[in-house]
Write an enzyme that holds these catalytic residues in place. Structure first.
Site, PDB file in Angstrom:
ATOM      1  N   HIS A   1      -3.876   6.974   2.282  1.00  0.00           N
ATOM      2  CA  HIS A   1      -4.163   5.643   1.746  1.00  0.00           C
ATOM      3  C   HIS A   1      -5.590   5.263   2.152  1.00  0.00           C
ATOM      4  O   HIS A   1      -6.009   5.494   3.282  1.00  0.00           O
ATOM      5  CB  HIS A   1      -3.164   4.632   2.306  1.00  0.00           C
ATOM      6  CG  HIS A   1      -3.471   3.223   1.937  1.00  0.00           C
ATOM      7  ND1 HIS A   1      -3.743   2.848   0.641  1.00  0.00           N
ATOM      8  CD2 HIS A   1      -3.567   2.097   2.687  1.00  0.00           C
ATOM      9  CE1 HIS A   1      -3.987   1.548   0.616  1.00  0.00           C
ATOM     10  NE2 HIS A   1      -3.892   1.064   1.841  1.00  0.00           N
TER      11      HIS A   1
ATOM     12  N   CYS B   1       0.814  -1.228   0.000  1.00  0.00           N
ATOM     13  CA  CYS B   1       0.000   0.000   0.000  1.00  0.00           C
ATOM     14  C   CYS B   1       0.843   1.271   0.000  1.00  0.00           C
ATOM     15  O   CYS B   1       0.330   2.348  -0.282  1.00  0.00           O
ATOM     16  CB  CYS B   1      -0.944   0.001   1.192  1.00  0.00           C
ATOM     17  SG  CYS B   1      -2.006  -1.432   1.169  1.00  0.00           S
TER      18      CYS B   1
ATOM     19  N   ASN C   1     -10.043  -0.342  -1.428  1.00  0.00           N
ATOM     20  CA  ASN C   1      -8.596  -0.246  -1.256  1.00  0.00           C
ATOM     21  C   ASN C   1      -7.911  -0.835  -2.490  1.00  0.00           C
ATOM     22  O   ASN C   1      -7.900  -2.044  -2.681  1.00  0.00           O
ATOM     23  CB  ASN C   1      -8.216  -1.024   0.012  1.00  0.00           C
ATOM     24  CG  ASN C   1      -6.729  -0.998   0.293  1.00  0.00           C
ATOM     25  OD1 ASN C   1      -5.945  -0.517  -0.499  1.00  0.00           O
ATOM     26  ND2 ASN C   1      -6.354  -1.538   1.446  1.00  0.00           N
TER      27      ASN C   1
HETATM   28  O1  UT7 Z   1      -4.241  -1.587   3.121  1.00  0.00           O
HETATM   29  C1  UT7 Z   1      -3.437  -2.561   3.685  1.00  0.00           C
HETATM   30  C2  UT7 Z   1      -3.491  -2.517   5.148  1.00  0.00           C
HETATM   31  N1  UT7 Z   1      -4.734  -3.050   5.598  1.00  0.00           N
HETATM   32  C3  UT7 Z   1      -5.477  -2.365   6.465  1.00  0.00           C
HETATM   33  O2  UT7 Z   1      -5.151  -1.273   6.814  1.00  0.00           O
HETATM   34  C4  UT7 Z   1      -6.714  -3.059   6.977  1.00  0.00           C
HETATM   35  C5  UT7 Z   1      -6.804  -2.887   8.472  1.00  0.00           C
HETATM   36  N2  UT7 Z   1      -7.896  -3.628   9.050  1.00  0.00           N
HETATM   37  C6  UT7 Z   1      -9.198  -3.280   8.883  1.00  0.00           C
HETATM   38  O3  UT7 Z   1      -9.508  -2.363   8.155  1.00  0.00           O
HETATM   39  C7  UT7 Z   1     -10.245  -4.002   9.697  1.00  0.00           C
HETATM   40  O4  UT7 Z   1      -9.586  -4.806  10.653  1.00  0.00           O
HETATM   41  C8  UT7 Z   1     -11.193  -4.889   8.854  1.00  0.00           C
HETATM   42  C9  UT7 Z   1     -12.090  -4.028   8.020  1.00  0.00           C
HETATM   43  C10 UT7 Z   1     -10.397  -5.856   7.992  1.00  0.00           C
HETATM   44  C11 UT7 Z   1     -12.083  -5.698   9.807  1.00  0.00           C
HETATM   45  O5  UT7 Z   1     -12.783  -4.816  10.670  1.00  0.00           O
HETATM   46  P1  UT7 Z   1     -12.736  -5.034  12.244  1.00  0.00           P
HETATM   47  O6  UT7 Z   1     -13.546  -3.959  12.825  1.00  0.00           O
HETATM   48  O7  UT7 Z   1     -11.305  -5.126  12.676  1.00  0.00           O
HETATM   49  O8  UT7 Z   1     -13.486  -6.401  12.400  1.00  0.00           O
HETATM   50  P2  UT7 Z   1     -13.035  -7.691  13.193  1.00  0.00           P
HETATM   51  O9  UT7 Z   1     -12.104  -8.505  12.367  1.00  0.00           O
HETATM   52  O10 UT7 Z   1     -12.617  -7.320  14.573  1.00  0.00           O
HETATM   53  O11 UT7 Z   1     -14.411  -8.448  13.305  1.00  0.00           O
HETATM   54  C12 UT7 Z   1     -15.500  -7.956  14.110  1.00  0.00           C
HETATM   55  C13 UT7 Z   1     -16.685  -8.864  13.926  1.00  0.00           C
HETATM   56  C14 UT7 Z   1     -16.356 -10.343  14.038  1.00  0.00           C
HETATM   57  O12 UT7 Z   1     -17.481 -10.995  14.610  1.00  0.00           O
HETATM   58  P3  UT7 Z   1     -17.514 -11.379  16.165  1.00  0.00           P
HETATM   59  O13 UT7 Z   1     -16.343 -12.288  16.367  1.00  0.00           O
HETATM   60  O14 UT7 Z   1     -17.369 -10.084  16.892  1.00  0.00           O
HETATM   61  O15 UT7 Z   1     -18.841 -12.038  16.308  1.00  0.00           O
HETATM   62  C15 UT7 Z   1     -16.197 -10.785  12.622  1.00  0.00           C
HETATM   63  O16 UT7 Z   1     -16.438 -12.155  12.439  1.00  0.00           O
HETATM   64  O17 UT7 Z   1     -17.214  -8.688  12.601  1.00  0.00           O
HETATM   65  C16 UT7 Z   1     -17.241  -9.948  11.920  1.00  0.00           C
HETATM   66  N3  UT7 Z   1     -16.948  -9.716  10.523  1.00  0.00           N
HETATM   67  C17 UT7 Z   1     -17.888  -9.413   9.623  1.00  0.00           C
HETATM   68  N4  UT7 Z   1     -19.220  -9.263   9.720  1.00  0.00           N
HETATM   69  C18 UT7 Z   1     -19.899  -8.941   8.607  1.00  0.00           C
HETATM   70  C19 UT7 Z   1     -15.744  -9.732   9.893  1.00  0.00           C
HETATM   71  N5  UT7 Z   1     -15.900  -9.446   8.608  1.00  0.00           N
HETATM   72  C20 UT7 Z   1     -17.215  -9.241   8.415  1.00  0.00           C
HETATM   73  C21 UT7 Z   1     -17.987  -8.926   7.270  1.00  0.00           C
HETATM   74  N6  UT7 Z   1     -19.307  -8.760   7.425  1.00  0.00           N
HETATM   75  N7  UT7 Z   1     -17.438  -8.726   6.060  1.00  0.00           N
END
Ligand code: UT7
Length: 330
Positions: A257, A117, A287
């Site tokens: 970014h 990125c 992204n």
């Molecule tokens: O560009 C390269 C660098 N990359 C980044 O900068 C990405 C950085 N990370 C992120 O942007 C975020 O971590 C994500 C968008 C990838 C994920 O968001 P999050 O708020 O960190 O979600 P999480 O992984 O903590 O998941 C929260 C909950 C989980 O459910 P439980 O365990 O709380 O019941 C996940 O299973 O949301 C669930 N979940 C989803 N629900 C609906 C994860 N993905 C999804 C989804 N739709 N697509």
């Protein structure tokens, strides 16, 4: 005494494919919903490059053509062309070589930079150094990724974020203090464990097993990357301001970014910038990895004014991150 040469951005080009993949399309593919995606990331739709054999070079070529047309130059005048990408057309040769061939940029030497990125920030700093050396007069730096080629569309944690796109800028010498003025770039290979592609490299060449195990897709531990990204992007952007005795008031635009709206908000607030000064197009493109920063410049080009101070800031796989100060030249 001769004046200091800086590398001015003198034209911008961009390209996104026609095909859109909306949050509602994704609802039909994985267990997710529009509301979750919008509130957790800011993405509403992304562009996908479709078609047999279509590759990252097919995103870059129209972007570079556009900037050549805008500046009124022929591709044969380009002396060096650098592509930041993690989705090259092939492992080798470099996508930049293929781009030059397709464009007819037959006088350029060309190579790729792998910085995920931060790919555009790295290529911008490299390209600017070539201009500053006094040895080159026309350098094109590009950021491009066909992320759809390495995304598992059954993995809801990654497929909702990424899209395809490319942007490019032309760098030319300037003696009036416009252009790329400072850059702080960082990398930390320890971050590899949180964000990588497991197979297809020399450590784990492609095999039936790697394909069956889905190891040719992006592996991301989202939460861990999120924490590093919020701190890394905000810290380095604030450090760049401090180093150059600038405050949020001096900055016309933050060009961040586009990985997650929450990371962008944290960076802007750390720099003391109001929302109106932040370029955000994550809702339309998602992204696009190395494509995000030049695509912002492409979308905002008409609103930029000569003398505007821009801070470009990124964080991504590697880990790689950084911030660059640009004084807009036109
Ligand atoms: O560009 C390269 C660098 N990359 C980044 O900068 C990405 C950085 N990370 C992120 O942007 C975020 O971590 C994500 C968008 C990838 C994920 O968001 P999050 O708020 O960190 O979600 P999480 O992984 O903590 O998941 C929260 C909950 C989980 O459910 P439980 O365990 O709380 O019941 C996940 O299973 O949301 C669930 N979940 C989803 N629900 C609906 C994860 N993905 C999804 C989804 N739709 N697509």
């Amino acid at each position: 005494m001769s004046k200091k040469i800086t590398a001015a951005i003198t034209a911008v080009g961009g390209f996104v494919p026609e095909d859109r993949l909306t949050n509602f399309d994704l609802e039909k593919m994985v267990d997710t919903n529009d509301e979750w995606i919008r509130t957790r990331t800011g993405v509403e739709e992304r562009r996908i490059l479709k078609g047999e054999g279509k590759a990252t070079s097919d995103l870059v070529v129209p972007a570079v053509r556009e900037l050549c047309n805008k500046r009124g130059i022929d591709p044969s005048e380009i002396e060096c062309l650098i592509v930041g990408t993690v989705t090259p057309d092939m492992v080798f040769p470099a996508t930049a070589n293929i781009v030059c061939d397709k464009l007819g940029a037959r006088n350029a030497w060309s190579f790729d930079v792998s910085a995920a990125c931060s790919g555009f920030l790295y290529t911008l700093t490299l390209g600017a150094s070539l201009i500053e050396s006094g040895r080159y007069k026309k350098v094109v730096v590009c950021g491009a990724d066909k992320m759809s080629s390495i995304i598992d569309y059954s993995d809801r944690a990654t497929c909702i974020i990424f899209g395809d796109g490319a942007g490019a800028v032309l760098l030319e010498p300037n003696e009036d203090g416009y252009g790329v003025l400072d850059s702080i770039l960082r990398s930390d290979g320890n971050g590899c464990q949180y964000l990588h592609m497991k197979a297809g490299g020399s450590a784990r060449p492609a095999s039936i097993e790697t394909v069956m195990a889905k190891e040719h897709y992006v592996y991301q531990e989202g939460q861990a990357v999120f924490k590093f990204a919020v701190k890394g992007m905000a810290d380095v952007s604030a450090e760049l301001l401090e180093k150059n005795n600038l405050t949020g008031n001096d900055i016309a635009w933050l060009v961040p970014h586009q990985a997650n709206l929450r990371i962008i908000d944290a960076t802007a607030s750390r720099m003391g910038l109001s929302k109106e000064k932040v370029m955000i197009n994550i809702q339309k493109y998602g992204n696009t990895t190395a494509g995000t920063l030049p695509l912002c410049l492409w979308d905002w080009e008409k609103q930029l004014k000569k003398g505007d101070n821009l801070v470009l800031s990124a964080f991504g796989g590697g880990f790689t991150w950084g911030a660059t100060w640009v004084k807009w030249a036109y």
